[in-house]
Enzyme design. Structure first.
Site, short mmCIF file in Angstrom:
data_model
loop_
_atom_site.label_atom_id
_atom_site.label_comp_id
_atom_site.label_asym_id
_atom_site.label_seq_id
_atom_site.Cartn_x
_atom_site.Cartn_y
_atom_site.Cartn_z
N LYS A 52 1.54 -3.79 4.82
CA LYS A 52 2.10 -2.64 4.19
C LYS A 52 2.00 -2.64 2.67
O LYS A 52 1.55 -1.66 2.04
CB LYS A 52 3.76 -2.61 4.32
CG LYS A 52 4.34 -2.52 5.54
CD LYS A 52 5.70 -3.05 5.82
CE LYS A 52 6.22 -2.52 7.01
NZ LYS A 52 7.42 -3.31 7.62
N GLN A 102 12.31 -6.56 5.36
CA GLN A 102 11.77 -6.95 6.71
C GLN A 102 12.70 -7.43 7.63
O GLN A 102 13.26 -8.50 7.48
CB GLN A 102 10.27 -7.77 6.49
CG GLN A 102 9.61 -7.90 7.78
CD GLN A 102 8.98 -6.61 8.20
OE1 GLN A 102 8.41 -5.93 7.41
NE2 GLN A 102 9.03 -6.51 9.66
N ASP A 154 12.99 3.19 4.98
CA ASP A 154 13.11 2.80 6.54
C ASP A 154 13.92 3.89 7.42
O ASP A 154 13.90 3.77 8.39
CB ASP A 154 13.56 1.30 6.65
CG ASP A 154 12.54 0.42 7.11
OD1 ASP A 154 11.59 0.91 7.64
OD2 ASP A 154 12.75 -0.74 7.18
#
Ligand code: NDP
Length: 315
Positions: free
Chosen positions: A59, A103, A126
């Site tokens: 990422k 995460q 997200d």
């Protein structure tokens, strides 16, 4: 043999589409940078899970390739929930951070829902905060949809698949894939059926699908007899299957029995190289959009101040 080849489904190439999206994101990022704003994503990694560390590194690299800021905050596996929430508060308040991603999974002393709720919805790239879930359901374009189902919608669009009026069947009802996939398809005017582990006569449901999305986490679960001839099949599944001949000792398989289903479907995504590459591309797209939306809000605030106090700005 020629007849057989002629009936194989077209491949939907997720690598190529993800590359297009990343190039578009880089252009949008460059336009923001020209106005003095560098879009920035901060990923928070708690603990040392090796798979998570690989995702996080990719990422950060993808952000940098698109000309964006990509920062990773690494916290120890013993981090308390309070410590993590304090980091999120700091990132929420930092104007240089447009997107925040913690995460998952987080260590067991931390409640993942408390983490999701703490991230400002405007930085929740997200798309897991309930405010974004709601915005996406009501079709509010400022909401952030989770990256994987958002990526599926882009694949369908760029493959020229007509979604409006199609019968779509979503196999799986998770918060990350199945449910947001359902809301995106409904908002794109598909007629959607959601199937899960309690669905009766699953094959009868899947056989009705013009568009079949498989997201259940079971290797090669969807077989040719479950697919309507000519259907578009999107395979979200990423499953590690032991393979002594493979370099790492395993091979990646989707939720769809690819070779057999390819002979029935009209279009199909491979695994790997289908939905997978879209997820990071859509994360970058959400981050650049978060930066654009923030700039729009700031401009609106400035013009409102100007209307209320014109002499302050132009004495
Ligand atoms: P979850 O395990 O959270 O959800 C699986 C869903 O499938 C559940 O709704 C479950 O039903 C349903 N299901 C399980 N077994 C069956 C069955 N035999 N028949 C019908 N339905 C069944 O998985 P995720 O949604 O997180 O992930 C799904 C797959 O997608 C995985 O392979 C994952 O690795 C992959 N994935 C890929 C991503 C990418 O970037 N390409 C990103 C995220 C996930 P129930 O609710 O009743 O239990």
């Amino acid at each position: 043999m020629l007849d057989k080849l002629a009936t194989l489904a077209d491949l939907i190439d997720g690598v190529a589409v993800a590359r297009e999206i990343r190039a578009e994101v880089a252009l949008d990022a460059a336009a923001l940078i020209a106005r003095g704003v560098t879009p920035g994503l901060t990923v928070v990694l708690v603990g040392e899970d090796p798979a998570s560390a690989v995702y996080v590194a990719s990422k950060e690299k993808a952000c940098k390739e698109a000309g964006m800021n990509g920062e990773t905050i690494r916290l120890s596996a013993t981090t308390t929930q309070g410590e993590l929430l304090a980091v999120i508060d700091r990132l929420n308040a930092d104007p240089a951070v447009h997107g925040i991603l913690v995460q998952m999974p987080v260590p067991k002393q931390i409640d993942p829902q408390a983490v999701i709720l703490r991230i400002s919805p405007d930085k929740d790239v997200d798309g897991f905060h309930p405010v974004n879930v709601g915005r996406v359901w009501i079709g509010d374009q400022t909401g952030f949809a989770p990256c994987t189902p958002a990526g599926v919608m882009v694949l369908l669009e760029r493959a020229g698949v007509k979604v409006a009026g199609a019968d779509a069947v979503v196999l799986g009802r998770s918060t990350i894939v199945g449910k947001p996939m359902t809301s995106l398809l409904v908002n794109a005017s598909a007629t959607v059926t959601v199937c899960h582990s309690r669905t009766a006569n699953l094959a009868a449901q899947t056989r009705r699908a013009d568009i079949l999305i498989a997201a259940i986490g079971k290797p090669e679960f969807v077989t040719a007899d479950m697919v309507k001839p000519g259907a578009v099949v999107i395979d979200v599944g990423i499953n590690r299957v032991t393979d002594a001949n493979a370099k790492n000792g395993y091979r990646l398989k989707g939720d769809v029995a690819f070779d057999a289903v390819r002979a029935v479907a009209s279009k199909i995504t491979p695994v790997p190289g289908g939905v997978g590459p879209m997820t990071i591309a859509m994360l970058l797209k959400n981050t650049v959009r978060a930066a654009q939306q923030r700039e729009q809000q700031r401009e609106q605030q400035r013009s409102e101040q100007h209307i209320q106090h014109p002499s302050v700005l132009h004495p």
